[in-house]
Design a protein around this motif. Structure first.
Motif, mmCIF file in Angstrom:
data_model
loop_
_atom_site.group_PDB
_atom_site.id
_atom_site.type_symbol
_atom_site.label_atom_id
_atom_site.label_comp_id
_atom_site.label_asym_id
_atom_site.label_seq_id
_atom_site.Cartn_x
_atom_site.Cartn_y
_atom_site.Cartn_z
ATOM 1 N N LEU A 28 9.075 -31.015 -19.837
ATOM 2 C CA LEU A 28 7.667 -30.946 -20.253
ATOM 3 C C LEU A 28 7.571 -30.215 -21.588
ATOM 4 C CD1 LEU A 28 6.177 -29.937 -16.777
ATOM 5 C CD2 LEU A 28 6.154 -32.213 -17.830
ATOM 6 N N LYS A 29 6.723 -30.731 -22.469
ATOM 7 C CA LYS A 29 6.594 -30.175 -23.819
ATOM 8 C C LYS A 29 5.223 -29.533 -24.018
ATOM 9 C CE LYS A 29 10.482 -32.152 -25.138
ATOM 10 N NZ LYS A 29 11.685 -31.359 -25.079
ATOM 11 N N ALA A 30 5.215 -28.357 -24.631
ATOM 12 C CA ALA A 30 3.954 -27.695 -24.988
ATOM 13 C C ALA A 30 3.185 -28.612 -25.935
ATOM 14 C CB ALA A 30 4.232 -26.348 -25.646
ATOM 15 N N GLY A 31 1.863 -28.666 -25.766
ATOM 16 C CA GLY A 31 1.035 -29.496 -26.632
ATOM 17 C C GLY A 31 0.870 -30.926 -26.149
ATOM 18 N N THR A 32 1.546 -31.297 -25.073
ATOM 19 C CA THR A 32 1.427 -32.642 -24.501
ATOM 20 C C THR A 32 0.627 -32.557 -23.207
ATOM 21 O OG1 THR A 32 3.559 -33.295 -25.420
ATOM 22 C CG2 THR A 32 2.704 -34.632 -23.622
ATOM 23 N N VAL A 33 -0.312 -33.478 -23.034
ATOM 24 C CA VAL A 33 -1.105 -33.529 -21.807
ATOM 25 C C VAL A 33 -0.484 -34.566 -20.889
ATOM 26 C CG1 VAL A 33 -3.378 -33.982 -20.815
ATOM 27 C CG2 VAL A 33 -3.195 -32.839 -23.038
ATOM 28 N N VAL A 44 1.733 -27.458 -20.327
ATOM 29 C CA VAL A 44 2.546 -26.254 -20.212
ATOM 30 C C VAL A 44 2.327 -25.412 -21.466
ATOM 31 C CG1 VAL A 44 4.257 -27.218 -18.637
ATOM 32 C CG2 VAL A 44 4.591 -27.481 -21.099
ATOM 33 N N LEU A 45 2.374 -24.087 -21.309
ATOM 34 C CA LEU A 45 2.145 -23.202 -22.452
ATOM 35 C C LEU A 45 3.377 -23.107 -23.344
ATOM 36 C CD1 LEU A 45 0.051 -20.290 -20.906
ATOM 37 C CD2 LEU A 45 -0.682 -22.519 -21.754
ATOM 38 N N ALA A 46 4.549 -23.393 -22.794
ATOM 39 C CA ALA A 46 5.795 -23.408 -23.554
ATOM 40 C C ALA A 46 6.656 -24.550 -23.012
ATOM 41 C CB ALA A 46 6.528 -22.071 -23.407
ATOM 42 N N ASP A 47 7.547 -25.054 -23.831
ATOM 43 C CA ASP A 47 8.425 -26.138 -23.385
ATOM 44 C C ASP A 47 9.136 -25.747 -22.095
ATOM 45 O OD1 ASP A 47 7.695 -27.523 -25.639
ATOM 46 O OD2 ASP A 47 9.653 -27.402 -26.616
ATOM 47 N N MET A 48 9.253 -26.710 -21.186
ATOM 48 C CA MET A 48 9.991 -26.525 -19.937
ATOM 49 C C MET A 48 11.013 -27.651 -19.855
ATOM 50 S SD MET A 48 7.208 -25.350 -17.133
ATOM 51 C CE MET A 48 6.080 -23.999 -17.432
ATOM 52 N N PRO A 49 12.198 -27.412 -20.441
ATOM 53 C CA PRO A 49 13.214 -28.468 -20.438
ATOM 54 C C PRO A 49 13.784 -28.726 -19.049
ATOM 55 C CG PRO A 49 14.051 -26.481 -21.506
ATOM 56 C CD PRO A 49 12.613 -26.220 -21.164
ATOM 57 N N ALA A 50 14.323 -29.931 -18.878
ATOM 58 C CA ALA A 50 15.025 -30.265 -17.641
ATOM 59 C C ALA A 50 16.316 -29.457 -17.612
ATOM 60 C CB ALA A 50 15.327 -31.754 -17.598
ATOM 61 N N LYS A 51 16.594 -28.883 -16.456
ATOM 62 C CA LYS A 51 17.805 -28.078 -16.308
ATOM 63 C C LYS A 51 18.980 -28.990 -15.938
ATOM 64 C CE LYS A 51 17.477 -23.966 -16.121
ATOM 65 N NZ LYS A 51 17.686 -22.978 -17.166
ATOM 66 N N ALA A 52 20.101 -28.793 -16.612
ATOM 67 C CA ALA A 52 21.303 -29.575 -16.325
ATOM 68 C C ALA A 52 21.792 -29.269 -14.905
ATOM 69 C CB ALA A 52 22.389 -29.233 -17.336
ATOM 70 N N ASP A 53 22.341 -30.283 -14.262
ATOM 71 C CA ASP A 53 22.923 -30.120 -12.919
ATOM 72 C C ASP A 53 21.955 -29.491 -11.921
ATOM 73 O OD1 ASP A 53 25.391 -31.190 -13.829
ATOM 74 O OD2 ASP A 53 25.907 -29.230 -14.648
ATOM 75 N N SER A 54 20.694 -29.901 -11.981
ATOM 76 C CA SER A 54 19.698 -29.300 -11.088
ATOM 77 C C SER A 54 19.161 -30.284 -10.045
ATOM 78 C CB SER A 54 18.535 -28.723 -11.909
ATOM 79 O OG SER A 54 17.871 -29.754 -12.623
ATOM 80 N N GLN A 68 12.169 -25.858 -16.112
ATOM 81 C CA GLN A 68 11.951 -24.415 -16.105
ATOM 82 C C GLN A 68 11.791 -23.961 -17.543
ATOM 83 O OE1 GLN A 68 15.252 -21.859 -14.928
ATOM 84 N NE2 GLN A 68 13.828 -20.456 -13.918
ATOM 85 N N GLY A 69 10.798 -23.107 -17.785
ATOM 86 C CA GLY A 69 10.597 -22.542 -19.116
ATOM 87 C C GLY A 69 11.645 -21.488 -19.430
ATOM 88 N N ALA A 70 11.675 -21.035 -20.689
ATOM 89 C CA ALA A 70 12.684 -20.066 -21.128
ATOM 90 C C ALA A 70 12.167 -18.629 -21.107
ATOM 91 C CB ALA A 70 13.144 -20.423 -22.541
ATOM 92 N N ALA A 71 10.846 -18.439 -21.162
ATOM 93 C CA ALA A 71 10.285 -17.088 -21.253
ATOM 94 C C ALA A 71 9.270 -16.861 -20.133
ATOM 95 C CB ALA A 71 9.619 -16.888 -22.609
ATOM 96 N N ASN A 72 9.244 -15.642 -19.599
ATOM 97 C CA ASN A 72 8.281 -15.296 -18.557
ATOM 98 C C ASN A 72 6.859 -15.407 -19.100
ATOM 99 O OD1 ASN A 72 10.450 -14.700 -16.944
ATOM 100 N ND2 ASN A 72 10.282 -12.490 -17.183
ATOM 101 N N PRO A 73 5.900 -15.800 -18.244
ATOM 102 C CA PRO A 73 4.511 -15.897 -18.692
ATOM 103 C C PRO A 73 3.921 -14.514 -18.967
ATOM 104 C CG PRO A 73 4.752 -16.622 -16.393
ATOM 105 C CD PRO A 73 6.093 -16.231 -16.872
ATOM 106 N N LYS A 74 3.078 -14.450 -20.003
ATOM 107 C CA LYS A 74 2.392 -13.201 -20.360
ATOM 108 C C LYS A 74 0.986 -13.536 -20.799
ATOM 109 C CE LYS A 74 6.577 -10.985 -22.016
ATOM 110 N NZ LYS A 74 7.321 -10.619 -23.185
ATOM 111 N N PRO A 75 -0.015 -12.710 -20.482
ATOM 112 C CA PRO A 75 0.053 -11.706 -19.425
ATOM 113 C C PRO A 75 0.199 -12.377 -18.059
ATOM 114 C CG PRO A 75 -2.207 -11.928 -20.187
ATOM 115 C CD PRO A 75 -1.357 -12.820 -21.049
#
Length: 182
Positions: A28-33, A44-54, A68-75
């Motif tokens: 999933l890409k940020a900025g795409t509905v 999504v607020l940040a890119d959530m790439p597909a995880k390899a071997d998942s 899964q995204g790369a950074a924890n959500p804030k706040p």
């Protein structure tokens, strides 16, 4: 035989429709509905790439990957996140949304944008989390201090029937050949 004086079809009850929100193979890409803006949409607020071997089987359904995204959500902790691994869901109709997740011993939140309703839990299941939504509201789904692993997203809503009631009144002398009724 006896015929009723009032012929017609009655309106059939609404039916429940389930739609999947397709997750592309690259995530999933940020900025795409995603989804359908006239029903339920997801961003999504940040890119959530597909995880390899998942790849996994969850509740009897096989998934090729999770995102899964790369950074924890804030706040977090019930606030409205502005960055990180959070889902923003907009409901155009009364509906429910389901996230198929990988288990985590983390607190999750499903909070509406005006923070009047925060559905929370202390354990993310390997399975499904379903949340009710009200038409016209925006919601956020995220974890405290972690990044949700999501295999699939779907939503359900009640679709109104397209059957219309037609009332056909029969005159005292009954039906007549060559006449159209209704």
């Amino acid at each position: 035989g006896v015929m009723p004086m009032d012929w017609g079809t009655t309106k059939v009850m609404a039916k429940t429709v389930t739609n999947n929100i397709e997750i592309p193979a690259d995530g999933l890409k940020a900025g795409t509905v995603y989804g359908d803006a006239s029903l339920v949409s997801c961003e999504v607020l940040a890119d959530m790439p597909a995880k390899a071997d998942s790849a996994a089987e969850v509740d009897g359904v096989k998934y090729d990957f999770m995102v899964q995204g790369a950074a924890n959500p804030k706040p977090n902790k019930g606030d409205i996140p502005t960055e990180g691994a959070a889902f923003k869901i907009t409901a155009a109709v009364d509906s429910s949304i389901t996230f198929v997740t990988k288990g985590a011993a983390k607190t999750y939140h499903f909070v509406d944008a005006d923070k009047t309703n925060d559905v929370t839990g202390t354990e993310v299941p390997t399975g499904s989390l379903t949340f009710e939504m009200t038409a016209g509201k925006t919601y956020y789904f995220y974890l405290d201090g972690s990044k949700a692993c999501v295999y699939g997203i779907s939503y359900k809503y009640e679709q109104a029937s397209d059957y219309q009631k037609e009332v056909v009144a029969i005159g005292a002398d009954g039906f007549k050949a060559g006449e159209t009724y209704g």
